[in-house]
Write a protein that holds these residues in place. Structure first.
Motif, PDB file in Angstrom:
ATOM      1  N   TYR A  52       0.830  -1.198   0.000  1.00  0.00           N
ATOM      2  CA  TYR A  52       0.000   0.000   0.000  1.00  0.00           C
ATOM      3  C   TYR A  52       0.869   1.254   0.000  1.00  0.00           C
ATOM      4  N   GLY A  53       1.939   1.197   0.781  1.00  0.00           N
ATOM      5  CA  GLY A  53       2.819   2.353   0.866  1.00  0.00           C
ATOM      6  C   GLY A  53       3.354   2.737  -0.497  1.00  0.00           C
ATOM      7  N   ILE A  54       3.637   1.756  -1.337  1.00  0.00           N
ATOM      8  CA  ILE A  54       4.274   2.081  -2.604  1.00  0.00           C
ATOM      9  C   ILE A  54       3.280   2.372  -3.711  1.00  0.00           C
ATOM     10  N   ILE A  55       2.277   1.509  -3.891  1.00  0.00           N
ATOM     11  CA  ILE A  55       1.384   1.795  -5.019  1.00  0.00           C
ATOM     12  C   ILE A  55      -0.051   2.094  -4.601  1.00  0.00           C
ATOM     13  N   GLN A  56      -0.287   2.378  -3.318  1.00  0.00           N
ATOM     14  CA  GLN A  56      -1.640   2.747  -2.850  1.00  0.00           C
ATOM     15  C   GLN A  56      -2.690   1.752  -3.314  1.00  0.00           C
ATOM     16  N   LEU A  57      -2.379   0.481  -3.185  1.00  0.00           N
ATOM     17  CA  LEU A  57      -3.335  -0.538  -3.606  1.00  0.00           C
ATOM     18  C   LEU A  57      -3.484  -1.533  -2.466  1.00  0.00           C
ATOM     19  N   ILE A  58      -4.740  -1.884  -2.157  1.00  0.00           N
ATOM     20  CA  ILE A  58      -4.953  -2.961  -1.203  1.00  0.00           C
ATOM     21  C   ILE A  58      -4.836  -4.259  -1.972  1.00  0.00           C
ATOM     22  N   ASN A  59      -3.794  -4.992  -1.685  1.00  0.00           N
ATOM     23  CA  ASN A  59      -3.592  -6.250  -2.391  1.00  0.00           C
ATOM     24  C   ASN A  59      -4.515  -7.296  -1.795  1.00  0.00           C
ATOM     25  N   PHE A  60      -5.713  -7.342  -2.323  1.00  0.00           N
ATOM     26  CA  PHE A  60      -6.740  -8.203  -1.759  1.00  0.00           C
ATOM     27  C   PHE A  60      -6.326  -9.664  -1.756  1.00  0.00           C
ATOM     28  N   ALA A  61      -5.466 -10.045  -2.680  1.00  0.00           N
ATOM     29  CA  ALA A  61      -5.094 -11.448  -2.812  1.00  0.00           C
ATOM     30  C   ALA A  61      -3.944 -11.824  -1.886  1.00  0.00           C
ATOM     31  N   HIS A  62      -3.545 -10.906  -1.025  1.00  0.00           N
ATOM     32  CA  HIS A  62      -2.407 -11.209  -0.152  1.00  0.00           C
ATOM     33  C   HIS A  62      -2.715 -12.368   0.793  1.00  0.00           C
ATOM     34  N   GLY A  63      -3.937 -12.417   1.308  1.00  0.00           N
ATOM     35  CA  GLY A  63      -4.330 -13.525   2.173  1.00  0.00           C
ATOM     36  C   GLY A  63      -4.216 -14.861   1.457  1.00  0.00           C
ATOM     37  N   GLU A  64      -4.451 -14.839   0.141  1.00  0.00           N
ATOM     38  CA  GLU A  64      -4.372 -16.079  -0.629  1.00  0.00           C
ATOM     39  C   GLU A  64      -2.924 -16.541  -0.776  1.00  0.00           C
ATOM     40  N   ILE A  65      -2.004 -15.576  -0.831  1.00  0.00           N
ATOM     41  CA  ILE A  65      -0.588 -15.936  -0.892  1.00  0.00           C
ATOM     42  C   ILE A  65      -0.197 -16.672   0.395  1.00  0.00           C
ATOM     43  N   PHE A  85      -8.631 -24.246   1.991  1.00  0.00           N
ATOM     44  CA  PHE A  85      -8.440 -23.220   0.979  1.00  0.00           C
ATOM     45  C   PHE A  85      -8.976 -21.859   1.387  1.00  0.00           C
ATOM     46  N   TYR A  86      -9.777 -21.826   2.438  1.00  0.00           N
ATOM     47  CA  TYR A  86     -10.476 -20.601   2.773  1.00  0.00           C
ATOM     48  C   TYR A  86      -9.771 -19.789   3.862  1.00  0.00           C
ATOM     49  N   ILE A  87      -8.676 -20.325   4.430  1.00  0.00           N
ATOM     50  CA  ILE A  87      -8.065 -19.628   5.571  1.00  0.00           C
ATOM     51  C   ILE A  87      -7.514 -18.266   5.192  1.00  0.00           C
ATOM     52  N   GLY A  88      -7.194 -18.095   3.903  1.00  0.00           N
ATOM     53  CA  GLY A  88      -6.580 -16.839   3.495  1.00  0.00           C
ATOM     54  C   GLY A  88      -7.511 -15.650   3.619  1.00  0.00           C
ATOM     55  N   PHE A  89      -8.802 -15.882   3.431  1.00  0.00           N
ATOM     56  CA  PHE A  89      -9.756 -14.780   3.414  1.00  0.00           C
ATOM     57  C   PHE A  89      -9.783 -14.065   4.762  1.00  0.00           C
ATOM     58  N   MET A  90     -10.050 -14.848   5.815  1.00  0.00           N
ATOM     59  CA  MET A  90     -10.149 -14.258   7.151  1.00  0.00           C
ATOM     60  C   MET A  90      -8.816 -13.673   7.593  1.00  0.00           C
ATOM     61  N   ALA A  91      -7.731 -14.433   7.350  1.00  0.00           N
ATOM     62  CA  ALA A  91      -6.425 -13.941   7.754  1.00  0.00           C
ATOM     63  C   ALA A  91      -6.113 -12.643   7.028  1.00  0.00           C
ATOM     64  N   GLY A  92      -6.493 -12.585   5.763  1.00  0.00           N
ATOM     65  CA  GLY A  92      -6.241 -11.375   4.995  1.00  0.00           C
ATOM     66  C   GLY A  92      -6.985 -10.187   5.572  1.00  0.00           C
TER      67      GLY A  92
END
Lengths: 300, 407
Positions: free
Chosen positions: A29-42, A224-231
């Motif tokens: 976010y600091g660099i490109i002002q984007l919420i990387n929604f898929a980060h939880g999936e990573i 497969f769903y743990i990323g959503f909540m953690a994200g």
């Protein structure tokens, strides 16, 4: 008192993992002002890769801590590869698009990765091999903290210290800070901005993978769903500390983890996630800049 | 040649990327490892073909945007969809044909088909509702399903506790949805863009958790069963008649929704929404009351969700929290995005395609969400305006030279 300590340490453990994942959000976010929604999936993919590697190795007869280390390393490599590819496919072509576009693309990517893992693996919870060695503490302490918690606390502290050093004292860290302040200017003075952004994604993904491996071996099962909540929670932590602010993310993670743990212990565990969301909403309404953040001036 | 070489590299990269997840399946309980090397071959092949397509599409996109910058791109005229809409010679017969199909549909097909069609129409209304909030006002709402749930539970609870009928609850559901929209919209007036998205996501999830856990009121995960189907002056219907009845109700509701949203779009408030979407600061500087505009966008969007939630409860006769997850919000959002934000026809087509396709292509159903996700990414990159562009009305002086306009 003992109950309180137990909850507090549980919250600290949980919070340090939120903090690890939150760092990825904050840096991007600091660099490109984007919420990387898929980060939880990573994070979820990191946990899955670690599970697959350690599972295969245990079945073929290996055992011990070395497997955990190996699995964690491979998970980090893969998470980095996924993070890099994600940025190249879903975000880089949208660098100059209106702000809603990368956000929707991120949501799409998150759905895609979730379902990719669901289809390639299984919708069920998979048991994670017990790999963190059990060592015994003296009686009053053993009641409160276990070896897994200790490993998590130590690992995440070390990781965060490493990240701070990287950002403060290395060349790439300097380039990242410069890009964060002004992308156009950094480009003019010869910073390869695309490369900096890629590296930011890679570092964030590696941190998320560490979080995933730790959670997997701590809780003992993943799906497969743990990323959503953690994200969502890591994002809350990032906002809580002030998004774009690295020490803020760590602080936010800890505060969120402890709040959640205490609320679950003293009030009700069924509404645990409501507290996380409640904290997020309150923070955004009362202090959108976060605990450590500075209020942003509107750019016109 | 160079392209092919690069695509080969990308294929190899994806084969590496998908290696653990696609090839190995491990079960630590039964101590089994399953190796699926064939998958790797498919991934490689797929990645190769897709990357060729991808490069070609990106190339075309860049060329087009360069042209647009240089002003070489003569306004190619409105797109096909737009021409269909504006030319009465084409438009009227199509409309009449569609009307006839809609009327005779339940007579030609069996109950199952009609039932699926009702579901698709429900999503059409949901899409049109969210289109107001996201497409017109530019407020990204990821918790839209909460309003849908509000409507469904309004009917479910009032019906099972107080015996209130469908027709009393229908407007009530809409009003409660709209009220909830205002209540939730109020605290987040100050937020914008991505923050707003996350908070609405939070609201949606909170709503689901509360429904799930507050047993005394919402009956928890068990849900509410035996909800009455809609009646018609006390007439007794069999199941297939009632399905057809609900179908016609939905058709009417869709028409009503189209009418209202269309009028809203051209009204004062609709203009204010679009202005807000384009530039919030400029919009406020022009003297538009931001709070009122935002709240009304939420309320109008939520109203349709509440309304159609009642019909959803009546159609299923059973509701539980699992029908109101983030996935539903994501589906509705992808309908709006795919259809073209702000475009009514686009949203309707997208809803019908996205909901009906997985029903008829059973083999495809498992891959539904995967495809949704991919479609959202691809649309944003290659066609952010959606399938059917919502052409803005503008006044143009035809005699003007393009270079002068650029000057």
């Amino acid at each position: 008192m003992e109950y309180f300590l137990e909850l507090f340490l549980g919250g600290l453990t949980r919070g340090s993992i939120y903090a690890l994942i939150a760092l990825g959000y904050t840096m991007v976010y600091g660099i490109i002002q984007l919420i990387n929604f898929a980060h939880g999936e990573i994070y979820m993919i990191g946990a899955f890769v670690a599970l697959i590697v350690s599972g295969v190795l245990t079945i073929y007869g290996f055992s011990g801590v070395s497997i955990l280390v190996l699995a964690a390393l491979i998970a980090m490599v893969y998470a980095a590869a996924y993070g890099y590819t994600l940025e190249r496919i879903a975000y880089r072509p949208l660098r100059n698009a209106p702000r809603l576009s990368p956000l929707i693309s991120a949501i799409g990517m998150s759905l895609f990765l979730q379902n990719y893992v669901l289809l390639a693996q299984t919708p069920d919870f998979l048991p994670f091999p017990q790999l963190i060695p059990e060592f015994d503490f003296m009686e009053p302490v053993a009641h409160i903290i276990g070896s897994a918690e200790l490993v998590i606390l130590i690992t995440s502290t070390l990781t965060m210290v490493g990240l701070t050093v990287l950002i403060k004292y290395t060349r790439i860290g300097k380039a990242m800070r410069a890009t964060q302040q002004d992308m156009t200017m950094s480009r003019l003075v010869g910073v390869n901005v695309d490369r900096v952004i890629s590296i930011t994604f890679i570092i964030g993904s590696v941190l998320a993978a560490i979080g995933g491996v730790l959670v997997g071996s701590y809780i003992g099962q993943i799906n497969f769903y743990i990323g959503f909540m953690a994200g969502v929670k890591a994002f809350t932590a990032a906002v809580l500390g002030g998004i774009g602010n690295i020490p803020g993310a760590a602080l936010g993670g800890l505060v969120l983890g402890i709040t959640e743990s205490l609320a679950a212990g003293y009030i009700s565990s069924a509404y645990e996630d409501v507290f996380a969301f409640g904290v997020l909403v309150l923070i955004l309404i009362l202090r959108p800049a976060g605990l450590l953040g500075k209020a942003l001036k509107q750019k016109v | 040649m160079n392209n092919i070489k690069r695509s080969l590299g990308i294929a190899l990269w994806f084969m590496f990327l998908t290696l653990p997840l696609m090839v190995v399946r491990v079960n630590t309980l039964k101590n089994e490892v399953e190796w699926r090397w064939l998958n790797m071959f498919w991934v490689g092949l797929g990645a190769f073909v897709l990357s060729l397509l991808w490069r070609y599409a990106l190339h075309r996109r860049n060329r087009r945007s360069q042209k647009a910058e240089l002003g070489e791109d003569e306004q190619a005229g409105p797109g096909l969809g737009q021409r269909l809409l504006e030319d009465p010679k084409v438009f009227r017969p199509v409309l009449i044909a569609l009307g006839v199909v809609a009327v005779v549909f339940p007579l030609l097909f069996d109950t199952y088909q009609v039932n699926i069609m009702v579901l698709a129409l429900i999503f059409v209304v949901l899409g049109l509702g969210l289109n107001i909030t996201v497409g017109l006002a530019g407020l990204l709402d990821l918790g839209y399903v909460a309003f849908f749930a509000a409507g469904a539970y309004t009917y479910g609870l009032l019906n099972s506790n107080f015996g209130l009928g469908f027709w009393t609850c229908l407007p009530l559901g809409g009003i409660i949805g709209a009220l909830l929209g205002v209540v939730l919209g109020f605290p987040i007036l100050r937020l914008r863009g991505d923050y707003l998205a996350i908070v609405t996501l939070g609201f949606g999830s909170i709503a689901k958790i509360i429904i799930e856990n507050w047993e005394e009121v919402f009956n928890g995960a068990k849900g509410i069963a035996n909800i009455d189907r809609p009646g018609l002056f006390g007439a007794d219907f069999g199941i297939s008649e009632v399905t057809i009845y609900i179908y016609y109700l939905m058709v009417l509701l869709v028409l009503f929704t189209i009418f209202v949203t269309n009028r809203l779009k051209d009204s004062r408030i609709g203009r204010a929404w679009m202005a807000l979407r384009e530039d919030e600061i400029a919009c406020v500087a022009m003297g538009i009351d931001m709070a009122r505009t935002k709240l009304s966008a939420y309320a109008f969007g939520a109203f349709w969700a509440g309304l159609v939630g009642v019909i959803f409860a009546a159609r299923n006769t059973y509701i539980n929290p699992n029908s109101f997850t983030f996935m539903e919000s994501a589906i509705v959002l992808s309908i709006v995005v795919l259809g073209g934000m702000g475009s009514i026809i686009g949203v309707i087509i997208a809803a019908l395609v996205l909901i009906l396709m997985p029903e008829y292509l059973r083999a495809f159903a498992d891959y539904r969400m995967l495809v949704f996700g991919a479609v959202m990414v691809l649309m944003m990159i290659f066609r952010p305006q959606g399938l059917i562009t919502n052409v803005r009305r503008k006044y143009e002086f035809k005699g003007l030279k393009t270079d002068e306009a650029n000057g």
